[in-house]
Design a protein around this motif. Structure first.
Motif, mmCIF file in Angstrom:
data_model
loop_
_atom_site.group_PDB
_atom_site.id
_atom_site.type_symbol
_atom_site.label_atom_id
_atom_site.label_comp_id
_atom_site.label_asym_id
_atom_site.label_seq_id
_atom_site.Cartn_x
_atom_site.Cartn_y
_atom_site.Cartn_z
ATOM 1 N N ASN A 190 -1.342 6.765 4.643
ATOM 2 C CA ASN A 190 -0.457 6.844 3.483
ATOM 3 C C ASN A 190 -0.116 8.306 3.183
ATOM 4 O O ASN A 190 -0.802 8.972 2.412
ATOM 5 N N ILE A 191 0.954 8.773 3.785
ATOM 6 C CA ILE A 191 1.416 10.132 3.536
ATOM 7 C C ILE A 191 2.254 10.197 2.268
ATOM 8 O O ILE A 191 2.343 11.233 1.605
ATOM 9 N N ASP A 192 2.853 9.070 1.883
ATOM 10 C CA ASP A 192 3.776 9.037 0.746
ATOM 11 C C ASP A 192 3.083 9.466 -0.551
ATOM 12 O O ASP A 192 3.607 10.292 -1.304
ATOM 13 N N SER A 193 1.899 8.908 -0.815
ATOM 14 C CA SER A 193 1.183 9.272 -2.046
ATOM 15 C C SER A 193 0.749 10.728 -2.025
ATOM 16 O O SER A 193 0.720 11.395 -3.068
ATOM 17 N N LEU A 194 0.418 11.240 -0.834
ATOM 18 C CA LEU A 194 0.039 12.651 -0.726
ATOM 19 C C LEU A 194 1.227 13.562 -1.004
ATOM 20 O O LEU A 194 1.100 14.575 -1.697
ATOM 21 N N ASP A 195 2.403 13.212 -0.471
ATOM 22 C CA ASP A 195 3.594 14.022 -0.733
ATOM 23 C C ASP A 195 3.914 14.038 -2.226
ATOM 24 O O ASP A 195 4.223 15.094 -2.794
ATOM 25 N N ALA A 196 3.861 12.886 -2.871
ATOM 26 C CA ALA A 196 4.149 12.826 -4.308
ATOM 27 C C ALA A 196 3.156 13.684 -5.093
ATOM 28 O O ALA A 196 3.540 14.421 -6.016
ATOM 29 N N LEU A 197 1.883 13.591 -4.730
ATOM 30 C CA LEU A 197 0.851 14.415 -5.374
ATOM 31 C C LEU A 197 1.173 15.898 -5.208
ATOM 32 O O LEU A 197 1.114 16.681 -6.163
ATOM 33 N N GLU A 198 1.524 16.289 -3.990
ATOM 34 C CA GLU A 198 1.764 17.707 -3.703
ATOM 35 C C GLU A 198 3.029 18.219 -4.376
ATOM 36 O O GLU A 198 3.073 19.364 -4.840
#
Length: 410
Positions: free
Chosen positions: A385-393
């Protein structure tokens, strides 16, 4: 400030065509260059070629080298960068020195055809390989010299291959204890990078591969970072990543405690990209309202690659009378975001509310791409799940310099 044993050794031995200092951060690699090496090289020029200072960008070169040198030597000896028809230059110790960024191969044309008598390189491992290869062909005076510094990257990095070659190279390796940082600061840095690939690179100065878990501190001990309820939150922002193909749309509400001492993931959203734009806008409005009922949420930062979707969110927010500013994410380099989050974890300044399962799973599941040996790449093949990491960043990336600096207050 007196020179360390390691720095004096460099001045005595760096008489080769290529002279490198690689290793730990804060170990004094650049200080000796600013205090002695660069002035000595410039004053020894014979006028047979250009003098060039190169960094990842002009901005990083100004911050890391030129500005500290001005404080050390004064503006009469180290002048400001001036941009003219022939590029950016600075007057240094009576010589005209060209100032260049080297992070992109588009800069190659700037030195193509030139003869370079002296070149200095800052953060060389971050350069475009094409730029370095062109520099090798330009450094062609019989007495040409290059002095360069960098923190290590992976063992297959192109610069490591050059350092291990048979070229005329003097190479010095630094560990963090080789510098003059106070013992307390050394221990803080060790704590910040503990359990990550950055400890081996930035503390021990080793060229090691980034492999396994990206956020090893989190994956090894999630209970240290997962909390049931948030502490008092001073303000909050929302990061938005738009999905496409097999990826998902993701929102992350990130809160800051007073003084930005801690970052806390407060709430999240993740939904498949197949949903309609109207549904996405409705879900966005509901998410903002939910967050604003509990916290002071003032800004939203969105993936700037999707301007049409951002326009839809803005219209939906206006129609719903939401007091929120919606703008583009800065999209700082991914590895800079990863490094910052690892530092915050190491300093125990990052938390996640236990109900944010998508974010928790994303942090635990993030791994380095084992097939990318030359550069560090976080695996993004749909299995994690890269999507949640991008949103966090996207939510906290604008504040990375401030967050890191505040964590290093005396």
């Amino acid at each position: 400030m007196p020179l360390t044993v390691k720095q004096r050794e460099y001045l005595q031995s760096a008489h080769h065509r290529w002279n490198f200092k690689t290793g730990a951060t804060g170990s004094g690699k650049s200080f000796v260059d600013m205090a002695a090496t660069i002035p000595k090289r410039l004053l020894s020029l014979r006028g047979e070629g250009l003098a060039v200072l190169m960094g990842n960008t002009q901005g990083t070169l100004e911050r890391n080298i030129l500005s500290p040198m001005r404080e050390m030597w004064g503006e009469n000896l180290v002048g400001p960068i001036r941009t003219g028809a022939n590029g950016s230059t600075a007057r240094m110790f009576g010589r005209t020195v060209y100032i260049m960024g080297a992070d992109n191969k588009k800069h190659v044309a700037r030195i193509q055809g030139a003869t370079i008598e002296y070149a200095y390189g800052d953060e060389v491992a971050t350069w475009s390989e094409a730029m370095f290869q062109m520099l090798k062909s330009r450094l062609r005076c019989a007495h040409s010299h290059f002095d360069g510094t960098c923190n290590p990257e992976g063992p297959k990095h192109w610069l490591k291959q050059f350092l291990d070659s048979g070229a005329d190279i003097y190479h010095q390796h630094y560990v963090i204890e080789d510098g003059t940082l106070p013992a307390r600061r050394v221990e803080e840095l060790k704590q910040e990078y503990a359990g990550t690939v950055y400890y081996q690179r930035y503390i021990l100065g080793l060229w090691v591969a980034a492999e396994g878990a990206v956020y090893r501190l989190f994956s090894d001990n999630p209970g240290r970072y997962i909390i049931p309820t948030p502490p008092p939150i001073a303000r909050a922002v929302i990061g938005v990543d738009f999905g496409g193909g097999t990826s998902s749309h993701a929102f992350c509400c990130m809160g800051y405690t007073a003084g930005m001492d801690q970052l806390v993931v407060l709430d999240e959203y993740r939904e498949q990209a197949a949903l309609t734009p109207d549904r996405l806008c409705r879900d966005f409005v509901d998410f903002v309202r939910r967050c604003q009922r509990r916290w002071l949420v003032t800004d939203v930062y969105c993936d700037s690659a999707e301007q049409t979707l951002i326009g839809g969110l803005r219209k939906a927010a206006i129609d719903a009378r939401l007091p929120i500013a919606i703008g583009n994410a800065r999209k700082v380099a991914i590895n800079d975001r990863i490094r910052a989050l690892c530092i915050l974890m190491g300093a125990d300044r990052f938390k996640v509310i236990s109900t944010c399962r998508h974010t928790i799973d994303a942090l635990q599941g993030a791994v380095w791409d084992a097939k990318r040996l030359i550069e560090d790449v976080r695996l993004d093949d749909g299995t994690t799940n890269i999507d949640s990491l991008d949103a966090l960043e996207y939510a906290f990336e604008r504040d990375i310099p401030t967050l890191i600096q505040l964590g290093r207050r005396p």
